[in-house]
Design an enzyme around this catalytic site. Structure first.
Site: not given
Ligand code: NAP
Length: 289
Positions: A69, A90
Site C-alpha cells: 500500500k 488501495n
Molecule cells: P497494520 O497497519 O498492520 O496495523 C495493525 C494494528 O494492530 C497496529 O496498531 C498494531 O499495534 C495493532 N495490533 C496488532 N496486533 C496486536 C496485538 N496483539 N495487541 C494489540 N495491538 C495489536 O494493519 P492495518 O492495515 O491498519 O489493518 C488493521 C485492521 O483493519 C485489520 O484487522 C484489517 O483486517 C482491517 N481492515 C479492514 C478493511 C475493511 O475494508 N473492512 C480494510 C483494511 C483493513 P502496534 O502498532 O503496537 O503494532
C-alpha cells in the site's frame, strides 16, 4: 471475454483470500461492462515491477493490499491528496501517462457509516490501533468534524505520530494518543464514544480475543465498528453489545471501498440496489450467505 475485455485486479501478497473478485465481477456483470477482475500475487518487494508491468499490459485499474500500500507510491504518476496525507493507496486508476493512486478505505467506511445512520460530527471518537487503516480513520474523523479523537495503541509512539499528524493538519488538541494500558483515564466522566476497532486483534483464527476486555471501557462506547470482517461477529462487537452499545463489522466498509474503486475505474455510478447485490455475492463468496 473477447478482444475488448478490460482487466482490473488486486496486487498483494497473499491475495488468495480476497473477496474483491466477487464485488467487481458482480458489478461488471450487472452494469454490462466488458471487464474482468483477477487477483495477482506479487512476490516480495515486487510492488514497483507490478505497477510497471500492469501499465504495460494496459490494465485499467488495480487494488493494492498488504504489503504494497505504501511501497507502490513512488511508481505512480500522480497521487490523490487524501492518499498522500494517509501515506497509503488501495486503488490505482489508469491515466494516459501512468497510474493515479487513491485511498478508498476511508470513504468506504464513511459510506458504510452513512448507510448505518452513524454520524461523526461532534462525536468523541476512540480509535483502537495506529496502523495504516487507523491513520486513515483518524483523518476521516477529523475531516468530518469529530469533537475529540483518542488514538489508543499498544505502541504509544505510533499513536503519537498519528495524533501529531491530525493536530498539525486540523488544529492542536483535537487528537490525543494513549498507550493501550492507559485506557483507564477515559473511564471517569459522562462522555461516550464512537469507537473504531482498527487492530488485527480478534481476526480469524484468533477469534476469542479483543484488544481490551474491561467491560468498563465498553460501557463508554455507544457505537462500535470493528473493521475486521472475518469473523463477522468479533469479540469486540460482542463486548460492545453486552454493554449496551450498537456494533457493526467491517463488511460494508470492504464492500464500499471496492464500489468506490470500481466507480473510479469505469465512471459508473453504483446505486444502493446494485450495492446490495454485490454485498450478497461478496457474502456468498465468504460462505456467509
Ligand atoms: P497494520 O497497519 O498492520 O496495523 C495493525 C494494528 O494492530 C497496529 O496498531 C498494531 O499495534 C495493532 N495490533 C496488532 N496486533 C496486536 C496485538 N496483539 N495487541 C494489540 N495491538 C495489536 O494493519 P492495518 O492495515 O491498519 O489493518 C488493521 C485492521 O483493519 C485489520 O484487522 C484489517 O483486517 C482491517 N481492515 C479492514 C478493511 C475493511 O475494508 N473492512 C480494510 C483494511 C483493513 P502496534 O502498532 O503496537 O503494532
Amino acid at each position: 471475454m473477447d478482444g475488448y475485455t478490460r482487466t482490473c485486479g488486486l496486487i498483494g501478497n497473499p491475495v488468495e483470500h480476497t473477496m474483491s473478485p466477487a464485488i467487481h465481477n458482480t458489478l461488471a456483470g450487472e452494469l454490462g461492462e466488458n471487464l474482468v477482475y483477477v487477483p495477482f500475487r506479487v512476490p516480495a518487494a515486487g510492488g514497483g515491477d507490478a505497477v510497471r508491468g500492469a501499465f504495460a499490459l494496459n490494465i485499467l485499474g488495480l487494488n493494492v493490499t498488504v504489503p504494497y500500500k505504501s511501497e507502490v507510491i513512488p511508481f505512480l504518476k500522480e497521487l490523490d491528496p487524501l492518499a498522500a496525507q494517509i501515506g497509503a493507496v488501495n486503488t490505482l486508476v489508469r491515466e494516459p501517462e501512468g497510474y493515479k493512486g487513491y485511498n478508498t478505505d476511508m470513504h468506504g467506511l464513511y459510506r458504510a457509516m452513512c448507510g448505518d445512520g452513524v454520524g461523526i460530527e461532534g462525536e468523541n471518537v476512540l480509535i483502537l490501533g495506529a496502523g495504516g487503516v487507523a491513520r486513515a480513520v483518524a483523518i476521516l474523523a477529523a475531516r468530518y468534524g469529530a469533537a475529540r479523537i483518542v488514538i489508543l495503541n499498544r505502541t504509544l509512539e505510533k499513536a503519537q505520530k498519528v495524533a501529531e499528524e491530525v493536530n498539525r493538519t486540523f488544529g492542536p488538541g483535537l487528537a490525543q494518543a494513549l498507550g493501550a494500558g492507559a485506557y483507564a483515564s477515559l473511564l471517569p466522566g459522562e462522555e461516550k464514544f464512537l469507537a473504531i476497532q482498527a487492530t488485527n486483534v480478534g481476526m480469524f483464527p484468533r477469534t476469542e480475543e479483543a484488544v481490551i476486555e474491561d467491560p468498563g471501557l465498553y460501557r463508554k462506547i455507544h457505537t462500535g465498528y470493528d473493521l475486521i470482517f472475518n469473523p463477522p461477529e468479533t469479540r469486540f462487537m460482542t463486548l460492545v453489545r453486552e454493554n449496551g452499545g450498537r456494533a457493526f463489522n467491517g463488511l460494508k466498509m470492504l464492500l464500499y471501498q471496492g464500489i468506490i474503486a470500481h466507480e473510479l475505474w469505469t465512471g459508473a455510478s453504483v446505486d444502493e440496489a446494485l450495492a446490495e447485490k454485490a454485498f450478497t455475492e461478496m457474502k456468498r463468496a465468504m460462505h456467509l450467505e
